[in-house]
Design an enzyme around this catalytic site. Structure first.
Site, PDB file in Angstrom:
ATOM      1  N   LYS A 111       0.814  -1.210   0.000  1.00 45.55           N
ATOM      2  CA  LYS A 111       0.000   0.000   0.000  1.00 45.55           C
ATOM      3  C   LYS A 111       0.854   1.269   0.000  1.00 45.55           C
ATOM      4  O   LYS A 111       2.039   1.262   0.323  1.00 45.55           O
ATOM      5  CB  LYS A 111      -0.973  -0.007   1.185  1.00 45.55           C
ATOM      6  N   ARG A 139      -3.201 -10.241   5.339  1.00 47.00           N
ATOM      7  CA  ARG A 139      -3.639 -10.294   3.934  1.00 47.00           C
ATOM      8  C   ARG A 139      -2.532  -9.727   3.049  1.00 47.00           C
ATOM      9  O   ARG A 139      -2.159  -8.565   3.192  1.00 47.00           O
ATOM     10  CB  ARG A 139      -4.932  -9.483   3.792  1.00 47.00           C
TER      11      ARG A 139
END
Length: 259
Positions: free
Chosen positions: A203, A238
């Site tokens: 991210k 995740r």
């Protein structure tokens, strides 16, 4: 939890696994690399993403769930649409991962009668606007209060406590300072011991820390973030980079268990 994006526009791997054969090959690869859970997503929820029509999401996701339901690993589906939840549960999904925290009308009704696990995520606003100057007085307290309210709503609908997982929603309506505070104080977000799911893989927050511009350049940072989350009690991590994360967690666990 290995990420399987069946999308043309996800921020990191959009378009790579859009076709059925490519998606199944990727699922097989992640299982071989040590994934415990596969998280299947048919709609991108990156910052600025546009909503996907229901029929398109169903056409992407349901056949993959049907094809993988005998793979030996639990299948999670990343969706917020009640109709998709119902369809994938009927197709064999074991978990629903909802960025909206089961807030949309009909979402709780769609899942309350199933046995599937449910992940409640926090998001400020919606994917189109969530990164437009997000603001909190106390991000840890406010995210915690949201999770409390959503757990209460699920419990009031008859959902067993053992089915519920919580996700602070890193990058979903948070700036770097918010994300770091939520990671540092992750144990405080486990409401009454409910397990935490953490997703920081590749991210932008990691790019802001490291200076790495593209998602694929953030693999090392993603592994480091995974270890930080594990150290702070995350039950599910995740990730895009399954093999690297599994190896790092094996080393971390071996040190923890050493005499």
């Amino acid at each position: 939890m290995g990420i399987l994006n069946i999308t043309p526009d996800s921020f990191s791997d959009g378009g790579h696994f859009l076709g059925r054969d490519a998606a199944l090959r990727r699922a097989e690869q992640m299982i071989g690399e040590g994934a415990d859970i596969l998280d299947i997503g048919g709609e991108s929820t990156r910052p600025g993403a546009q909503a996907l029509p229901l029929d398109e999401e169903l056409a992407r996701v349901v056949p993959i769930v049907e094809a993988l339901r005998g793979c030996g690993k639990p299948l999670s589906v990343d969706t917020y649409k009640p109709a998709v939840m119902q369809a994938v549960l009927a197709a064999g999904a074991d978990m629903i991962n909802d960025i909206w925290g089961f807030q949309l009308p009909g979402a709780i009704d769609a899942v309350k009668g199933a046995d599937a696990a449910l992940c409640v995520m926090h998001m400020l606003h919606d994917p189109k606007t969530m990164q437009d100057a997000p603001s909190y007085a106390d991000v840890v307290a406010e995210v915690g209060a949201f999770l409390d309210a959503r757990v209460a709503a699920l419990r009031e609908a008859g959902v067993a406590r053992a089915r519920i997982f919580l996700d602070p929603g890193y990058g979903f309506g948070k700036n770097l300072a918010h994300n770091l505070s939520l990671l540092k104080h992750l144990p405080a977000l486990s409401r009454d011991g409910l397990p935490l799911l953490v997703g920081m893989s590749r991210k932008r927050m990691l790019g802001e820390i490291t200076g790495r511009q593209t998602p694929v350049e953030r693999r090392a940072a993603s592994v480091a973030a995974a270890l930080c989350a594990a150290e702070r009690g995350a039950a599910i991590i995740r990730v895009h980079d399954v093999a690297e994360t599994v190896d790092a967690l094996k080393v971390w666990q071996a040190v923890r268990m050493a005499d």
